[in-house]
Design an enzyme around this catalytic site. Structure first.
Site, PDB file in Angstrom:
ATOM      1  N   LYS A 258      -2.896  -9.749   0.663  1.00 21.98           N
ATOM      2  CA  LYS A 258      -2.402  -9.662  -0.716  1.00 21.98           C
ATOM      3  C   LYS A 258      -1.092 -10.428  -0.925  1.00 21.98           C
ATOM      4  CE  LYS A 258       1.072  -6.276  -0.969  1.00 21.98           C
ATOM      5  NZ  LYS A 258       1.363  -6.251   0.434  1.00 21.98           N
TER       6      LYS A 258
ATOM      7  N   LYS B 230       4.032 -11.817   4.941  1.00 19.80           N
ATOM      8  CA  LYS B 230       5.059 -11.727   3.884  1.00 19.80           C
ATOM      9  C   LYS B 230       6.025 -12.906   3.996  1.00 19.80           C
ATOM     10  CE  LYS B 230       5.093  -6.710   3.597  1.00 19.80           C
ATOM     11  NZ  LYS B 230       4.066  -6.583   2.569  1.00 19.80           N
TER      12      LYS B 230
ATOM     13  N   LYS C 150      -9.101  -8.992  11.161  1.00 21.23           N
ATOM     14  CA  LYS C 150      -8.365  -7.971  10.397  1.00 21.23           C
ATOM     15  C   LYS C 150      -9.069  -6.619  10.531  1.00 21.23           C
ATOM     16  CE  LYS C 150      -5.852  -6.429   6.841  1.00 21.23           C
ATOM     17  NZ  LYS C 150      -4.447  -6.182   6.962  1.00 21.23           N
TER      18      LYS C 150
ATOM     19  N   GLY D  35       0.816  -1.214   0.000  1.00 13.73           N
ATOM     20  CA  GLY D  35       0.000   0.000   0.000  1.00 13.73           C
ATOM     21  C   GLY D  35       0.852   1.268   0.000  1.00 13.73           C
ATOM     22  N   ASN D  36       2.055   1.182   0.612  1.00 15.58           N
ATOM     23  CA  ASN D  36       2.907   2.370   0.709  1.00 15.58           C
ATOM     24  C   ASN D  36       3.535   2.760  -0.619  1.00 15.58           C
ATOM     25  OD1 ASN D  36       4.582  -0.144   1.337  1.00 15.58           O
ATOM     26  ND2 ASN D  36       6.081   1.415   0.800  1.00 15.58           N
TER      27      ASN D  36
HETATM   28  P1  ADP Z   1       2.576  -3.534   2.889  1.00 11.32           P
HETATM   29  O1  ADP Z   1       1.558  -2.489   2.677  1.00 11.32           O
HETATM   30  O2  ADP Z   1       3.766  -3.364   2.011  1.00 11.32           O
HETATM   31  O3  ADP Z   1       2.030  -4.938   2.872  1.00 11.32           O
HETATM   32  P2  ADP Z   1       2.818  -3.764   5.809  1.00 11.32           P
HETATM   33  O4  ADP Z   1       2.591  -2.557   6.640  1.00 11.32           O
HETATM   34  O5  ADP Z   1       1.744  -4.797   5.769  1.00 11.32           O
HETATM   35  O6  ADP Z   1       3.179  -3.230   4.341  1.00 11.32           O
HETATM   36  O7  ADP Z   1       4.176  -4.490   6.233  1.00 11.32           O
HETATM   37  C1  ADP Z   1       5.389  -3.762   6.275  1.00 11.32           C
HETATM   38  C2  ADP Z   1       5.643  -3.238   7.683  1.00 11.32           C
HETATM   39  O8  ADP Z   1       5.960  -4.307   8.554  1.00 11.32           O
HETATM   40  C3  ADP Z   1       6.819  -2.317   7.815  1.00 11.32           C
HETATM   41  O9  ADP Z   1       6.445  -0.979   7.588  1.00 11.32           O
HETATM   42  C4  ADP Z   1       7.268  -2.503   9.275  1.00 11.32           C
HETATM   43  O10 ADP Z   1       6.864  -1.438  10.075  1.00 11.32           O
HETATM   44  C5  ADP Z   1       6.509  -3.744   9.731  1.00 11.32           C
HETATM   45  N1  ADP Z   1       7.296  -4.756  10.409  1.00 11.32           N
HETATM   46  C6  ADP Z   1       6.859  -5.428  11.486  1.00 11.32           C
HETATM   47  N2  ADP Z   1       7.763  -6.318  11.897  1.00 11.32           N
HETATM   48  C7  ADP Z   1       8.803  -6.254  11.039  1.00 11.32           C
HETATM   49  C8  ADP Z   1      10.047  -6.966  10.945  1.00 11.32           C
HETATM   50  N3  ADP Z   1      10.366  -7.946  11.780  1.00 11.32           N
HETATM   51  N4  ADP Z   1      10.897  -6.627   9.939  1.00 11.32           N
HETATM   52  C9  ADP Z   1      10.561  -5.636   9.088  1.00 11.32           C
HETATM   53  N5  ADP Z   1       9.398  -4.933   9.126  1.00 11.32           N
HETATM   54  C10 ADP Z   1       8.521  -5.240  10.095  1.00 11.32           C
HETATM   55 MG    MG Z   2       0.566  -5.744   4.280  1.00  9.15          MG
END
Ligand code: ADP
Ligand code: MG
Length: 312
Positions: free
Chosen positions: A213, A275, A134, A16-17
């Site tokens: 996603k 992820k 969620k 999303g970012n």
């Molecule tokens: P996206 O929209 O890309 O799916 P998310 O917000 O769902 O992004 O996931 C990415 C976020 O996960 C990062 O911004 C970070 O703050 C968070 N995060 C949580 N734990 C971890 C970790 N162990 N390593 C890296 N990022 C992490």
């Molecule tokens: Mg995400």
């Protein structure tokens, strides 16, 4: 084999970012500007690779839910329709940005693009439907939340609606996507994890849920048989002890190591956990490479120089 058949295929899942950065209001101008960073790299990569692009929709679907709250006279739309709307809106933004970048590279004619509305089958008996977890959409006060017709949960920001996040079982359009790739199209699909549907006899119908996603993208990557699966987000990769002074980027992970870090709780649900699970699933089932990297480092990660690389 023809030129396209010989090329390797990448699947890039944009977070999303890639459109709205933390702290931004999320105007359309901001979203188009942010998109340039990953899209410029994808345009260059498309010279050498076949490509599937999937994307998140968290902030976009959240705004649509907020708009619904503010226009009470207009009939409310169910979540599945809102997911379909965001597939159209974000698909359009990615497609038109990519079109401009391909034009700038002078290769637009060799690279046709298409955005697909995508359905993803889920199991009506998925345990997620019994305990929606969620958080989505606007933040409510405790009093407001008590009057809402759907379940809510207290989060850090306040009370939010919670929906089920069932596991994706199969992507309905997988054959069409494969065919389009082999015809040389860049395919934008599976937005927001896809429109969740359940099968009813020979047809299917939408359900109130959201699919992660990254998990949907990993499944599509397997079903289409892509060579490399990339998840692009707003951090350099998966880290241990994230957010503490001991934080450290993991550069290379085998499934066994990833499993161990998952069990130790380094990756929270809803962000890094899906992820890592998506990468694990892809690598285990295909013996191919998966990567978590930042939107700024997509091109470099293909060469293996950035991000967290998941290998057997
Ligand atoms: P996206 O929209 O890309 O799916 P998310 O917000 O769902 O992004 O996931 C990415 C976020 O996960 C990062 O911004 C970070 O703050 C968070 N995060 C949580 N734990 C971890 C970790 N162990 N390593 C890296 N990022 C992490
Ligand atoms: Mg995400």
């Amino acid at each position: 084999m023809d030129e396209i058949g010989k090329k390797k295929t990448l699947l890039v899942a944009l977070g999303g970012n890639a459109l709205i950065r933390k702290g931004q209001r999320g105007t359309v101008d901001e979203q188009f500007e942010n998109l340039k960073v990953p899209i410029r790299q994808l345009a260059r990569l498309s010279k050498k690779y076949n490509m599937i692009i999937t994307h998140g929709n968290g902030p976009q679907v959240g705004n649509l839910l907020l708009q619904q709250e503010l226009s009470r006279d207009i009939p409310k739309l169910p979540l599945e329709i809102l997911v379909a709307q965001t597939q159209g809106q974000v698909g359009y933004m990615i497609e038109s940005s990519l079109d401009s970048e391909l034009m700038a590279l002078g290769i637009i004619h060799q690279k046709p693009l298409v955005s697909l509305i995508t359905y993803v089958v889920v199991d009506p008996d998925d345990p997620a439907f019994m305990s929606p977890s969620k958080p989505i959409g606007p933040v409510y006060s405790k009093e407001e939340a008590a009057r809402l017709p759907f379940p809510t949960r207290e989060t850090k920001k306040g009370y939010r609606r919670v929906v089920a996040s069932p596991r994706p079982l199969t992507i309905i359009e997988k054959r069409e996507i494969s065919k389009l790739i082999h015809m040389g199209f860049i395919v934008i699909c599976c937005g927001g994890g896809g429109i969740p549907v359940i099968r009813e006899g020979r047809s299917f119908c939408g359900v109130d849920a959201v699919i992660d996603k990254d998990l949907a993208s990993a499944l599509l990557a397997q079903e289409v048989g892509v060579d490399l699966f990339i998840m692009a987000t707003d951090v350099e990769g998966a880290m241990v002890h994230f957010g503490t002074p001991r934080q450290e980027l993991l550069r290379r992970l085998t499934p066994a190591q990833a499993e161990q870090y998952l069990q130790e709780g380094h990756f929270p649900p809803g962000s890094m956990q899906p992820k890592v699970e998506a990468a694990l699933q892809f690598v285990r089932n295909t013996s191919r490479r998966a990567i978590i990297t930042s939107t700024a480092s997509i091109q470099a990660c293909v060469k293996g120089t950035t991000g967290t690389q998941f290998v057997l």
